[in-house]
Design an enzyme around this catalytic site. Structure first.
Site, PDB file in Angstrom:
ATOM      1  N   ARG A 119       1.317  -3.236  -0.216  1.00  0.00           N
ATOM      2  CA  ARG A 119      -0.095  -1.721   0.212  1.00  0.00           C
ATOM      3  C   ARG A 119      -0.307  -2.111   2.188  1.00  0.00           C
ATOM      4  O   ARG A 119      -2.043  -2.466   2.245  1.00  0.00           O
ATOM      5  CB  ARG A 119      -0.586  -0.629  -0.235  1.00  0.00           C
ATOM      6  CG  ARG A 119       0.262   0.035  -1.820  1.00  0.00           C
ATOM      7  CD  ARG A 119      -1.130   0.696  -2.086  1.00  0.00           C
ATOM      8  NE  ARG A 119      -0.421   1.960  -2.305  1.00  0.00           N
ATOM      9  CZ  ARG A 119      -0.795   2.677  -3.484  1.00  0.00           C
ATOM     10  NH1 ARG A 119      -1.942   2.955  -3.885  1.00  0.00           N
ATOM     11  NH2 ARG A 119       0.368   4.229  -3.751  1.00  0.00           N
ATOM     12  N   GLN A 124       4.632   1.295   4.277  1.00  0.00           N
ATOM     13  CA  GLN A 124       4.408   2.773   4.143  1.00  0.00           C
ATOM     14  C   GLN A 124       5.843   3.293   3.473  1.00  0.00           C
ATOM     15  O   GLN A 124       5.988   3.891   3.027  1.00  0.00           O
ATOM     16  CB  GLN A 124       3.753   3.292   5.149  1.00  0.00           C
ATOM     17  CG  GLN A 124       2.162   2.883   5.074  1.00  0.00           C
ATOM     18  CD  GLN A 124       1.118   3.835   5.971  1.00  0.00           C
ATOM     19  OE1 GLN A 124       1.822   4.581   6.539  1.00  0.00           O
ATOM     20  NE2 GLN A 124      -0.223   3.881   6.048  1.00  0.00           N
ATOM     21  N   ASP A 127       7.192   1.936   0.426  1.00  0.00           N
ATOM     22  CA  ASP A 127       6.479   1.985  -0.769  1.00  0.00           C
ATOM     23  C   ASP A 127       6.457   3.249  -2.098  1.00  0.00           C
ATOM     24  O   ASP A 127       6.731   4.192  -1.575  1.00  0.00           O
ATOM     25  CB  ASP A 127       4.653   2.502  -0.344  1.00  0.00           C
ATOM     26  CG  ASP A 127       3.897   2.557  -0.982  1.00  0.00           C
ATOM     27  OD1 ASP A 127       4.356   1.850  -2.923  1.00  0.00           O
ATOM     28  OD2 ASP A 127       2.721   2.336  -1.154  1.00  0.00           O
ATOM     29  N   SER A 130       3.614   4.920  -4.040  1.00  0.00           N
ATOM     30  CA  SER A 130       3.290   5.996  -3.824  1.00  0.00           C
ATOM     31  C   SER A 130       4.343   7.042  -3.343  1.00  0.00           C
ATOM     32  O   SER A 130       4.074   8.217  -4.116  1.00  0.00           O
ATOM     33  CB  SER A 130       2.932   5.247  -2.099  1.00  0.00           C
ATOM     34  OG  SER A 130       1.633   4.743  -2.444  1.00  0.00           O
ATOM     35  N   TYR A 224      -6.376   0.508  -4.488  1.00  0.00           N
ATOM     36  CA  TYR A 224      -6.304   0.512  -5.883  1.00  0.00           C
ATOM     37  C   TYR A 224      -7.842   0.295  -6.032  1.00  0.00           C
ATOM     38  O   TYR A 224      -8.414  -0.807  -5.392  1.00  0.00           O
ATOM     39  CB  TYR A 224      -5.791  -0.163  -6.409  1.00  0.00           C
ATOM     40  CG  TYR A 224      -4.459  -0.265  -6.470  1.00  0.00           C
ATOM     41  CD1 TYR A 224      -4.152   0.942  -7.228  1.00  0.00           C
ATOM     42  CD2 TYR A 224      -3.440  -0.448  -5.600  1.00  0.00           C
ATOM     43  CE1 TYR A 224      -2.791   1.508  -7.234  1.00  0.00           C
ATOM     44  CE2 TYR A 224      -2.280  -0.523  -6.071  1.00  0.00           C
ATOM     45  CZ  TYR A 224      -1.499   0.209  -6.701  1.00  0.00           C
ATOM     46  OH  TYR A 224       0.141   1.258  -6.801  1.00  0.00           O
TER      47      TYR A 224
END
Length: 368
Positions: A119, A124, A127, A130, A224
């Site tokens: 991450r 991005q 990912d 996500s 997280y």
């Protein structure tokens, strides 16, 4: 080089690893794309659409592929059929499917796990955790609204006023924030809590009230939360109990990558909810945030219906597949040079996501 897109074999999996709109991205990189017959049907993509996009259709594309794309881990019998030197890209939870990982490693297959993409800003667009959490969060709010036998929004009519539903969301990562935003768009009054201090501002940004408890925060790496101790968990449950009891709908979305989901809500807390209340536990697949929830089932605890999520992103296979496929294509593009799959293991994204076949690993079979 040939890319094979395989049909998912898991009963509850409706996604596909590549959608027709993105076939051209891979052929432009120099690949030949072969899609297994019927691979996209559950995600509303026909074989004819793939052919029109420039792909081939085959009943058994695995055996002569250089790169195999999937959503779920390949079954062990599929992994055994891959020739040495093949590469796979898909979700590959090592602890959940050790026998598949072993088969890939001993067979000389290089594998990349989408859930291991770090991450960081540069990753991005790759990912998948996500992107799929976004889908799951939306689905959770829709499930809660559908199960609750009352309006989400405030309604003012000549016959009287109907007050809005009160929704409580626990966990404000990607899934939680999407659940909050969707419930707000439907008109509910939403409160939310997350153990990370930074989450309070994010909760407010999507229109909910952030619950702040007098407890230490648990900031972890990669966005997280850290795992909480038993005493903190007990105090948190005690402080959250009145909020749970007041909610018409409770949505829980807390997850810890590669570990059991944290238990946030006890059975006793749910038993204090009003008749007709609804609980949606997105984390039921990984142990559950709610004591007594069952993945893939609806159970009654006290006067509340408790919906346990099972492979929730797959319940909206069209958008979930589109987002996942974009993540996969971006990772493949990162590892492609001059029409050849040539991963650069000095790249932190490539190194972190490799499970088997990393250069220099013992027997070429160990994880990166």
């Amino acid at each position: 080089m040939r890319i094979a897109v395989v049909r998912e074999l898991r009963d509850d999996e409706q996604r596909v690893a590549l959608v027709p709109d993105l076939v051209g991205r891979l052929t432009a990189l120099g690949y030949e794309v072969v899609v297994e017959t019927g691979a996209g049907l559950e995600a509303q993509h026909s074989d004819e659409e793939y052919v029109a996009a420039g792909a081939l259709i085959a009943d058994d594309p695995h055996t002569d592929a250089d790169l195999v794309l999937s959503v779920q881990p390949l079954e062990r019998h599929e992994a055994r059929r891959l020739r040495p030197g093949t590469t796979t890209v898909g979700f590959l939870p090592v602890d959940a499917v050790p026998e598949v990982v072993e088969t890939l490693a001993t067979g000389g297959v290089r594998s990349f796990a989408m859930e291991r993409v770090p991450r960081i800003s540069r990753a991005q667009t790759m990912d998948a955790l996500s992107s799929q959490a976004l889908v799951s969060g939306y689905r959770c709010a829709i499930v809660a609204a559908g199960m609750l036998r009352r309006f989400f929004p405030l309604n003012m009519t000549a016959a009287g006023t109907v007050p809005p539903a009160e929704v409580l969301v626990l966990g404000a990562g990607v899934a939680g924030l999407q659940a909050i935003a969707t419930a707000r768009r439907l008109g509910a009054v939403v409160k939310a809590y997350d153990v990370r201090a930074a989450a309070a501002e994010e909760i407010r940004s999507v229109g909910a009230q952030a619950i702040e408890l007098d407890l230490p925060t648990l900031e972890g790496s990669g966005g997280y939360a850290r795992e909480m101790g038993e005493e903190r968990a007990r105090l948190q449950q005690e402080l959250l109990t009145p909020y749970v009891a007041a909610a018409d709908a409770l949505i829980t979305t807390a997850a810890l990558p590669g570990r059991r989901a944290p238990l946030l809500v006890s059975r006793a807390m749910v038993e204090q909810m009003r008749p007709g209340s609804v609980v949606v536990d997105l984390a039921a697949d990984t142990g559950g945030n709610v004591e007594g929830s069952v993945a893939g089932d609806v159970v009654r605890i006290g006067q509340a219906q408790v919906w346990g999520g099972r492979n929730v992103a797959s319940q909206l296979p069209g958008p979930a597949s589109r987002l996942y496929a974009q993540n996969v294509v971006n990772l493949v593009a990162l590892m492609t040079r001059d029409g050849v799959l040539d991963p650069d293991f000095d790249d932190e994204i490539v190194a972190a996501s490799c499970v088997t076949g990393a250069p220099g690993a013992a027997g070429e079979g160990s994880g990166a």
